[in-house]
Design an enzyme around this catalytic site. Structure first.
Site, PDB file in Angstrom:
ATOM      1  N   GLY A   1       0.834  -1.187   0.000  1.00 48.24           N
ATOM      2  CA  GLY A   1       0.000   0.000   0.000  1.00 48.24           C
ATOM      3  C   GLY A   1       0.866   1.233   0.000  1.00 48.24           C
ATOM      4  O   GLY A   1       2.089   1.162  -0.116  1.00 48.24           O
TER       5      GLY A   1
ATOM      6  N   GLU B   1       3.941  -2.351   3.540  1.00 45.67           N
ATOM      7  CA  GLU B   1       3.777  -3.613   2.834  1.00 45.67           C
ATOM      8  C   GLU B   1       3.216  -4.672   3.771  1.00 45.67           C
ATOM      9  O   GLU B   1       3.279  -4.545   4.993  1.00 45.67           O
ATOM     10  CB  GLU B   1       5.123  -4.083   2.272  1.00 45.67           C
ATOM     11  CG  GLU B   1       5.724  -3.136   1.254  1.00 45.67           C
ATOM     12  CD  GLU B   1       7.074  -3.608   0.742  1.00 45.67           C
ATOM     13  OE1 GLU B   1       7.491  -3.141  -0.327  1.00 45.67           O
ATOM     14  OE2 GLU B   1       7.716  -4.433   1.438  1.00 45.67           O
TER      15      GLU B   1
ATOM     16  N   ASP C   1     -15.031  -2.359   3.864  1.00 49.67           N
ATOM     17  CA  ASP C   1     -14.475  -2.980   2.655  1.00 49.67           C
ATOM     18  C   ASP C   1     -14.677  -4.485   2.688  1.00 49.67           C
ATOM     19  O   ASP C   1     -13.760  -5.255   2.428  1.00 49.67           O
ATOM     20  CB  ASP C   1     -12.988  -2.644   2.520  1.00 49.67           C
ATOM     21  CG  ASP C   1     -12.451  -2.959   1.118  1.00 49.67           C
ATOM     22  OD1 ASP C   1     -13.275  -3.225   0.218  1.00 49.67           O
ATOM     23  OD2 ASP C   1     -11.225  -2.956   0.937  1.00 49.67           O
TER      24      ASP C   1
END
Length: 850
Positions: free
Chosen positions: A570, A574, A708
């Site tokens: 990201g 990581e 999400d």
């Protein structure tokens, strides 16, 4: 001074490692608008008059002279593509985006190009017409003279020279202003030659492993071109699937079968722009060994600097991997060999060998995801004297020397600032660690991700930190932010009892505008009644710790972690797959035996150079996750926060994420026994969905909003055990599932409720909506993306239909194996009124009875 010299060396080494291009970030204006591209580098086939010469063809640029655009001398004809505007970038560039505009002329201009073609060249002699992935050459241009129309080049191009060629029908006068977006191509690779990719028959279907976008000659072999091996896109573990929708199986890979090569190896030749000092080559290989595909066994590379090949090659042997079927990069050390041409022979390790990307690192490489602004008399990436095509004006020598001295002074100043900043970061780190013992308070971060603020107001409040502005436009020129789309709905103002966001009056950006915040950052929210509307405010939730100790906050020795592979990345760090030795004592629940065997864990890290806000958010996330205890929620086992980089260590499920797990399976026919290991029954699918609903029931009991929920964020263990996680977005594999809004927010709109997209409101009810989509994914075995027939813009338009509630909205279709009762449950999750959606307690009870 010694420390500064060390820091410069570190920067160069890091740059060499990171030189591979990333199309997602390689989207910077290359200098037509800003003036970094010189007038002498802009030419044209003709011009209508001196006031419409090529140098005036700069996008959104008006210096007071000329008529504000380039206009050719003759009217453009549909079949006459002789007129062009040409740009010389001086060095090779990776171009991902183009922008066009009509004539300005102080508002009096009316000429524009409705359509156009793009041609490009790397050497100025051989020109290639750009084609999209379906073979189309025509690009739709402008519909008026003033709007800027941005178009993604998919696939992107690697070129020094680019031509815009207007196409009109019927005949008409055209004028153009243009801009190119991308970054410098630091690989220096100008072509690769290899045998043409071949065709495989696999499980009854044809797999086409040819290089579809190769721009050289293709017959029995590929010659003097570039293509899919340099497009910055990597293939999936399953080579029959692709990150690009609507293409054929095998699209991402170029592959060959051992039976076609008597010598047992494939030879590839790589030509570069000049002699370079090569340190390594990275080859992305497929490794589905159960399907007869393996990484290469050995690579033998020869080097040539002039006319003769050097006699001593570099030999690299790769150990066979029959453990992990994951596709991955293999790094071949090239030992600092000097060459302008490299020829490598890759030896087969099984029946098939497949590559999806090849990149080179040399000692001249630096970061290619950003650009250093260049002066109008300076070529990007090299000094003017290094380029034989660059004409040096002796009168500018003093100015050039002065600029170089200024740059050196600025570099030293930057180094001093960075060293000073590191001292402050250590102080901030000590203060941040104390936050782990403070009471948890969180603020709803909608002001950072909500789209109800116009881009113009944000850009005025936040000062850019770069000369170049990163842009992330969509493919459609008509794109508007969802908040602007909502304002156009006439019913919006008249509708009563809509939820509103309780946000500060002035936006406060936690992250810079050129970095999109991590989407799955959880907020604890409770619903409170307010007069005339429903307002969502943050409350502090006192979640009890585990009996005896808060084990998740214990420090774990870093030396006990052994890196296995990178799971994802990201903007703040990581996620790594590691083996942890002695982690069992952190994992135990005061019962059972403790084994000495190391186990697999997921380690989420924060970059050492992360800013204060990112560090605080990371520590908040540790504090929140450490208090979650449920069999269907990924558990935080330990942390490493006494030194950088900060790490959180979580459970890892051996079968990976649910999306990839299901996509490898087929539905077992009802009444028939399981004939192979790839078959999965409807009963198991419902059991998986019920586990997800159970985990979400636990989160909702804590007023915890996930934001999400999707199969990519659920992990699979033994006996089909499911646990909910939150780092799916950090994986390059799923970047197509997220929609980027003006480079600021990254949103999984295909899983989001209408109120989340249009109002920026996230609640337990919006998680219920996402669960309905997740249930649909499960029952379709993740064979396609939700709303696969829609573009991202059409998905947003469909949410507008949910808002209007005129029965014009489109729902996801009923899966083939789905009974009516379960599909009714899905539809209830997608009700317009959030209060009418079921709770996770009700969902779990319904699934348990199916």
């Amino acid at each position: 001074m010694f420390q500064m010299r060390q820091y410069l060396i570190v920067l160069l080494l890091v740059g060499a490692v990171k030189s591979q291009v990333n199309p997602a970030v390689c989207r910077y204006p290359l200098g037509m608008t800003g003036g970094q591209i010189q007038d002498e580098d802009i030419s044209a086939s003709s011009q209508w008059s001196e006031s419409t010469a090529a140098r005036y063809g700069r996008l959104d640029f008006d210096d007071g002279d000329g008529d504000g655009a380039w206009c050719p001398d003759v009217m453009a004809e549909p079949n006459n593509l002789k007129e062009f505007l040409q740009i010389d970038l001086r060095t090779l560039h990776f171009v991902t985006l183009v922008g066009t505009q009509g004539r300005h002329a102080d508002g009096a201009g009316k000429e524009f190009a409705q359509r156009y073609k793009v041609k490009y060249s790397r050497d100025g002699t051989r020109w290639v017409s750009w084609r999209d992935r379906q073979g189309r050459q025509i690009i739709e241009g402008n519909s008026n003279a003033y709007d800027v129309v941005l178009k993604d080049l998919e696939p992107p191009i690697i070129a020094r020279f680019v031509r815009f060629m207007p196409v009109t029908d019927p005949s008409m006068i055209v004028c153009m202003r243009v801009e190119l977006y991308g970054c410098e191509w630091l690989d220096g690779l100008v072509s690769y030659s290899a045998p043409a990719g071949q065709q495989m028959t696999f499980r009854g279907q044809k797999i086409y492993l040819n290089d579809t976008v190769y721009d050289g000659a293709i017959r029995y072999s590929m010659t003097e071109g570039l293509g899919q091996l340099t497009d910055g896109s990597w293939g999936l573990d399953d080579f029959t699937r692709s990150q690009v929708y609507g293409v054929w199986p095998g699209y991402d890979y170029v592959g060959w079968t051992n039976a076609s090569f008597p010598g047992g190896s494939v030879e590839m030749t790589f030509e570069f722009d000049r002699v370079r000092n090569f340190t390594s080559m990275k080859v992305h290989c497929n490794n589905m060994y159960t399907w007869g595909v393996k990484m290469f066994r050995r690579a033998v590379c020869y080097f040539r600097s002039d006319s003769d090949w050097e006699p001593s090659p570099v030999v690299f042997k790769l150990k066979a991997d029959n453990i992990s079927p994951s596709a991955r990069f293999v790094t071949v050390a090239l030992g600092n060999r000097m060459a302008s041409t490299i020829r490598c022979r890759f030896a087969f390790n099984d029946i098939w060998m497949m590559f999806s990307e090849i990149a080179f690192q040399s000692d001249t490489a630096v970061y290619n995801t950003s650009l250093v602004p260049r002066k109008r008399n300076q070529t990007p990436g090299i000094l003017p004297g290094d380029d034989p095509t660059h004409k040096i004006d002796d009168s500018n020598t003093r100015i050039l020397i002065g600029c170089l001295v200024a740059i050196i002074v600025i570099l030293f100043a930057i180094i001093i600032i960075i060293l000073w900043r590191q001292v402050w970061q250590k102080m901030i780190e000590k203060a941040s660690r104390r936050m782990l013992n403070d009471e948890l308070t969180v603020r709803l971060s909608v002001q950072r991700e909500a789209f109800t603020h116009r881009h113009s107001s944000l850009s005025s409040d936040v000062e850019s930190t770069s000369t170049y502005e990163r842009i992330f436009p969509m493919g459609s020129s008509d794109y508007q932010e969802p908040s602007q789309l909502l304002r156009k709905l006439p019913e919006f103002q008249a509708t009563e009892n809509l939820a509103v966001i309780d946000a500060p009056s002035e936006p406060s950006m936690t992250h810079p505008t050129n970095e999109a915040p991590h989407y799955a950052e959880a907020d604890i929210v409770s619903q409170q009644e307010a007069a005339g509307a429903h307002s969502y405010r943050v409350t502090v939730v006192n979640m009890p710790l585990s009996p005896g100790r808060d084990g998740a906050l214990e420090e774990f020795p870093r030396e006990r972690l052994t890196f296995k592979e990178k799971l994802g990345e990201g903007q703040f760090g990581e996620v790594h797959l590691c083996e942890a030795e002695g982690i069992q004592e952190f994992k135990k629940d005061h019962s059972g035996d403790i084994s000495d065997e190391p186990i697999l864990v997921a380690v989420k890290t924060l970059r050492e150079d992360a800013n204060k806000n990112a560090r605080n958010d990371f520590l908040k996330e540790i504090r929140i996750i450490s208090r979650l205890r449920d069999p269907n929620i990924i558990r935080l086992l330990a942390v490493c926060v006494e030194s950088d980089p900060l790490c959180m260590i979580t459970e890892y499920m051996e079968n990976g994420d649910l999306n990839q797990f299901l996509s490898r399976h087929e539905l077992q026919e009802e009444g028939l026994p399981a004939g192979n290991s790839a078959a999965i029954s409807y009963t198991i699918l419902i059991h998986m969905a019920s586990q997800i609903s159970s985990g979400m029931k636990y989160l909702s009991s804590l007023n915890f909003v996930h934001r999400d929920l999707a199969t990519r964020n659920c992990l699979v263990g033994t006996n089909n055990t499911i646990k909910i996680a939150d780092f799916g977005m950090s994986r390059n594999l799923y970047r197509g599932d997220y929609y980027r809004i003006q480079g600021r927010a990254v949103l999984p709109i295909r899983w989001m409720s209408w109120e989340s997209i249009l109002l920026g409101k996230f609640t337990m009810a919006s998680d219920v909506w996402a669960f309905g989509v997740t249930l649909w994914e499960i029952l379709t075995l993740c064979k396609e993306q939700p709303y696969a027939q829609f573009t991202d813009e059409q998905v947003i338009e469909n949410t507008g239909e949910f808002f209007r509630d005129q029965n014009k909205q489109v729902y996801l279709p009923k899966p083939h194996c789905c009974p009516d009762s379960v599909y009714s449950l899905m539809l209830s999750c997608w009700k317009r009124n959030a209060k009418e959606r079921p709770t996770f307690l009700e969902i779990h009870s319904t699934l348990m009875t199916n």
